[in-house]
Design an enzyme around this catalytic site. Structure first.
Site, short mmCIF file in Angstrom:
data_model
loop_
_atom_site.label_atom_id
_atom_site.label_comp_id
_atom_site.label_asym_id
_atom_site.label_seq_id
_atom_site.Cartn_x
_atom_site.Cartn_y
_atom_site.Cartn_z
N ASP A 212 0.83 -1.20 0.00
CA ASP A 212 0.00 0.00 0.00
C ASP A 212 0.87 1.25 0.00
O ASP A 212 1.87 1.33 0.72
CB ASP A 212 -0.90 -0.01 1.25
CG ASP A 212 -1.88 1.13 1.28
OD1 ASP A 212 -2.74 1.19 0.38
OD2 ASP A 212 -1.80 1.96 2.21
N GLU A 276 1.48 -0.67 -5.10
CA GLU A 276 0.51 0.37 -5.42
C GLU A 276 1.31 1.67 -5.43
O GLU A 276 1.60 2.26 -4.39
CB GLU A 276 -0.60 0.46 -4.37
CG GLU A 276 -1.64 1.52 -4.72
CD GLU A 276 -2.23 2.25 -3.51
OE1 GLU A 276 -3.30 2.82 -3.66
OE2 GLU A 276 -1.61 2.25 -2.43
#
Length: 543
Positions: A212, A276
């Site tokens: 993330d 990401e």
């Protein structure tokens, strides 16, 4: 607790190069306890569904202990399971069962920030400015005569300032919610902690990580101003992926991944990591990928492509060119838990669904790795009319923009909400599903040849079995077509498979690519060929 070190699957080391990976947004997938919140036991019961769908792996969104200010992306303990979702024992059971079914499991890792409830941050609040406890995070003195102004002009991705002041006068950085303080990744203690967290989950048998905010851990020295934002009436988030920001995509971030890669490589079975990451150019994004860093980075350009042949062609060509340079697979994604579902982005209603089905065949025919967001295989639209009081997205509270509409629990069966999401007798669901979803449930679509679910099942089965699609070695060759048509061919093992997408204003007769294998709408014969309607796609095979 004794960790039993589950044996990873034994097939190819680079399985991730051509995998179909299914994103499980855990709290909205399947609820076994009856409390209206999806859990690990519910996921475990539904694993055969994922096997039968035809995916290779699942990506599991955060399940760690958390106050759930941001749906679990505010982690209070990186080595446990939140009781809302189950226990470590149940997590281990998911891994064992998934591997037995031939499914790999990727878990979300959230290294940019912790929860404000994390013991480290609680210790930082109790400690004095300049203490080792505060050195794990990014604390700074304010500006102004009394330090009453934030240290710089940085804005939260969720809206508003990225700084919060403590009673002792210091400010702490949070690029997201104030309950998500950013870690200081120049602190060796932080780096050592996350290397240990990686090993903890790898020891439990996970096959990889989705990182993330992989571009966010390092902030520019001196915390300089952006010089863009409120004074212009625009938000800094609008620069994401377009300009360099002092808090994103700093060169030093790559040192972190060069330290992580040997850890991943030291485990058997092809353990992997996908970033990401947002960067201002494809070249900078490509730096996250390679034999000494991460295995993949999401290509959000495909998700953001407009519904036009030119837009898709440009995005696909760019992504494939970059993959050639860095010798890594592309990753294709149409929807995820942060973006409006593509049925709605493409126009909503019947037109949006037609386009979404065509886009699915386009994505699944491309070389590389495809990520499928739960419910897209059912043709689910965005839920646009959720009552405001039920929305839980912290972004909504700051900006009025909500991601809750793509997080509504998926329908499994039955005539009434929550459509089998919770066990029989329970009507609880943390977000309500529309009445129209009874027609979109797994049970309602199973065995119906024209359904979106069966379209995905068929396409995924062909993708795995057809030599032209099952290898990344089969490059695409664009075919000459009239405007508004996309057509490319992949060839391997004596088989040529051509994907044709009609994004023009009129039907097209397809004559030259062989016989159809699968189509997003029913095809009809037209002379020596097949009539492909507008907003439709089909795969043709010639041997």
């Amino acid at each position: 607790m004794t960790v039993h070190h589950p044996t990873p699957l034994t097939s190819e080391h680079d399985w991730w190069r051509s995998a179909a990976i299914y994103q499980v947004y855990l709290r909205s997938f399947a609820d076994a306890s009856g409390d209206g919140i999806g859990d690990l036991a519910g996921l475990r019961q539904r694993l055969p569904y994922l096997r039968d769908l035809g995916v290779d792996a699942l990506w599991l969104t955060p399940f760690y202990p958390s106050p759930m200010i941001d749906g679990g992306y505010d982690v209070a303990d990186y080595r446990d399971v939140d009781p809302m979702f189950g226990s470590l024992t149940e997590f281990d059971e998911v891994i064992v069962d998934a591997h037995a079914l031939g499914l790999r499991v990727i878990v979300d890792l959230v290294p940019n920030h912790t929860s404000s409830a994390h013991p480290w941050f609680q210790a930082a609040l109790a400690a004095a400015p300049g203490s080792p406890e505060r050195a794990r995070y990014l604390f700074a003195a304010g500006r102004g005569a009394e330090g009453e102004l934030p240290p710089n002009d940085w804005e939260s991705i969720f809206g508003g300032p990225a700084w919060t002041r403590l009673p002792d006068g210091q400010w702490y950085l949070h690029l997201f919610d104030s309950a998500q303080p950013d870690l200081n990744w120049r602190n060796p203690e932080v780096r050592a902690e996350f290397e240990d967290v990686l090993r903890f989950w790898l020891d439990r048998g996970v096959d990889g990580f989705r990182i993330d905010v992989a571009h966010g851990m390092i902030k520019a020295e001196g915390l300089p101003d952006v010089g863009f934002g409120q004074q212009t009436g625009q938000r800094q988030v609008e620069l994401l992926g377009k300009n360099r920001l002092p808090y994103f995509d700093q060169d030093e971030v790559h040192d972190i991944y060069r330290a992580w890669r040997p850890i991943l490589d030291s485990y058997p079975g092809g353990r992997m990591a996908v970033a990401e990451a947002w960067a201002e150019t494809p070249q900078r994004l490509a730096r996250y990928i390679g034999p000494d860093e991460l295995h993949q980075a999401f290509s959000f350009d495909f998700l953001d492509a407009q519904w036009s042949a030119d837009s898709f062609r440009k995005v696909i060509d760019s992504a494939l060119a970059e993959s050639t340079v860095i010798n890594a697979p592309t990753t294709w994604v149409l929807s995820n838990h942060d973006k409006q579902r593509h049925v709605t982005r493409y126009g909503d209603g019947p037109a949006g669904l037609r386009r979404a089905r065509a886009a699915a065949l386009l994505m699944l025919a491309l070389p590389g790795c495809a990520y499928i967001y739960q419910g897209e295989e059912l043709g689910l639209p965005e839920v646009l009319d959720l009552p405001d009081e039920l929305r839980q997205d912290p972004q909504y509270l700051r900006t009025g923009e909500s991601r809750d509409g793509c997080r509504v629990p998926i329908p499994w069966s039955g005539e009434l909400a929550p459509y089998g999401f919770s066990p029989a007798g329970s009507t609880l669901s943390w977000l309500p599903a529309p009445t129209t979803w009874r027609e979109l449930s797994v049970a309602a679509q199973t065995g119906v040849p024209s359904s979106t679910l069966e379209l995905y099942r068929t396409a995924l089965r062909i993708r795995r079995a057809n030599p032209a699609l099952s290898t990344t070695a089969a490059e695409i060759v664009w075919q000459e077509t009239r405007p508004g048509l996309l057509a490319f061919t992949r060839t391997a093992g004596g088989t040529a498979l051509t994907c044709v997408v009609n994004i023009s204003d009129e039907p097209a007769v397809i004559t030259e690519y062989g016989e159809p294998l699968v189509a997003s709408v029913a095809l009809t014969r037209e002379g020596s060929g097949y009539l492909l309607p507008v907003d439709a796609a089909a795969w043709f095979e010639r041997r």
